[in-house]
Design a protein around this motif. Structure first.
Motif, short mmCIF file in Angstrom:
data_model
loop_
_atom_site.label_atom_id
_atom_site.label_comp_id
_atom_site.label_asym_id
_atom_site.label_seq_id
_atom_site.Cartn_x
_atom_site.Cartn_y
_atom_site.Cartn_z
N LYS A 92 74.57 17.50 53.08
CA LYS A 92 73.36 16.87 52.54
C LYS A 92 72.48 16.37 53.69
O LYS A 92 71.26 16.54 53.68
CB LYS A 92 73.73 15.72 51.61
CG LYS A 92 72.53 14.98 51.02
CD LYS A 92 72.98 13.79 50.20
CE LYS A 92 71.83 13.02 49.62
NZ LYS A 92 70.97 12.38 50.61
N HIS A 93 73.11 15.77 54.69
CA HIS A 93 72.36 15.30 55.85
C HIS A 93 71.65 16.46 56.55
O HIS A 93 70.50 16.33 56.97
CB HIS A 93 73.30 14.57 56.83
CG HIS A 93 72.62 14.12 58.08
ND1 HIS A 93 71.75 13.06 58.12
CD2 HIS A 93 72.68 14.62 59.34
CE1 HIS A 93 71.30 12.92 59.36
NE2 HIS A 93 71.85 13.86 60.11
N PHE B 190 64.48 19.58 55.95
CA PHE B 190 63.27 19.29 55.17
C PHE B 190 62.40 18.26 55.89
O PHE B 190 61.18 18.39 55.90
CB PHE B 190 63.63 18.80 53.77
CG PHE B 190 63.85 19.92 52.79
CD1 PHE B 190 62.82 20.75 52.39
CD2 PHE B 190 65.11 20.14 52.26
CE1 PHE B 190 63.03 21.78 51.49
CE2 PHE B 190 65.34 21.17 51.36
CZ PHE B 190 64.28 21.98 50.97
N ASP B 191 63.00 17.24 56.48
CA ASP B 191 62.24 16.22 57.20
C ASP B 191 61.49 16.80 58.40
O ASP B 191 60.41 16.32 58.76
CB ASP B 191 63.15 15.08 57.68
CG ASP B 191 63.64 14.21 56.54
OD1 ASP B 191 63.10 14.31 55.41
OD2 ASP B 191 64.61 13.44 56.77
N ARG B 192 62.05 17.84 59.00
CA ARG B 192 61.41 18.50 60.15
C ARG B 192 60.33 19.49 59.69
O ARG B 192 59.65 20.06 60.53
CB ARG B 192 62.46 19.20 60.99
CG ARG B 192 63.33 18.19 61.74
CD ARG B 192 64.48 18.77 62.52
NE ARG B 192 64.20 19.99 63.23
CZ ARG B 192 65.13 20.87 63.61
NH1 ARG B 192 66.41 20.64 63.32
NH2 ARG B 192 64.82 21.96 64.26
N ASN C 49 78.45 20.51 45.57
CA ASN C 49 77.44 19.47 45.37
C ASN C 49 76.27 19.63 46.33
O ASN C 49 75.13 19.34 45.96
CB ASN C 49 78.08 18.09 45.52
CG ASN C 49 78.98 17.75 44.36
OD1 ASN C 49 78.71 18.13 43.22
ND2 ASN C 49 80.06 17.05 44.63
N ALA C 50 76.51 20.09 47.53
CA ALA C 50 75.42 20.34 48.47
C ALA C 50 74.56 21.50 47.98
O ALA C 50 73.34 21.48 48.13
CB ALA C 50 75.97 20.63 49.87
N ARG C 51 75.19 22.51 47.38
CA ARG C 51 74.42 23.63 46.83
C ARG C 51 73.54 23.16 45.67
O ARG C 51 72.39 23.58 45.55
CB ARG C 51 75.36 24.76 46.40
CG ARG C 51 76.07 25.38 47.59
CD ARG C 51 76.73 26.71 47.28
NE ARG C 51 77.62 26.71 46.16
CZ ARG C 51 78.94 26.52 46.22
NH1 ARG C 51 79.50 26.26 47.39
NH2 ARG C 51 79.68 26.58 45.15
N LYS D 235 66.22 20.07 45.55
CA LYS D 235 65.15 19.87 46.54
C LYS D 235 64.18 21.04 46.53
O LYS D 235 62.99 20.86 46.73
CB LYS D 235 65.74 19.70 47.94
CG LYS D 235 66.60 18.49 48.16
CD LYS D 235 65.80 17.25 48.38
CE LYS D 235 65.25 17.22 49.78
NZ LYS D 235 64.56 15.97 50.07
N MET D 236 64.69 22.22 46.27
CA MET D 236 63.88 23.42 46.29
C MET D 236 62.85 23.41 45.16
O MET D 236 61.72 23.86 45.34
CB MET D 236 64.79 24.65 46.18
CG MET D 236 64.12 25.94 46.51
SD MET D 236 65.30 27.29 46.73
CE MET D 236 65.98 27.46 45.10
#
Length: 64
Positions: free
Chosen positions: A11-12, A18-20, A53-55, A61-62
């Motif tokens: 997740k991080h 995304f933050d970049r 869960n990350a998927r 987010k997508m």
């Protein structure tokens, strides 16, 4: 590592990209997890996410 720690790590990584300013260009899921291609201009990064869960998280987010 346990499953929750794997999720937090992946997740991080998603949040960092995304933050970049990266966007998701392509997703390929198979028995080895999800291979996600992130793009920022001409630069691409392919990351393999193994945790379910990350998927789910990058899918959310997508579409948001």
């Amino acid at each position: 590592m346990n499953e929750h720690e794997d999720y937090v790590k992946e997740k991080h990584r998603i949040d960092e990209l995304f933050d970049r300013g990266y966007t998701i260009e392509h997703v390929e899921e198979n028995l080895d997890g999800a291979f996600v291609t992130f793009r920022l201009g001409e630069v691409t990064e392919v990351v393999n996410f193994l945790n379910a869960n990350a998927r789910k998280y990058f899918s959310t987010k997508m579409i948001s």
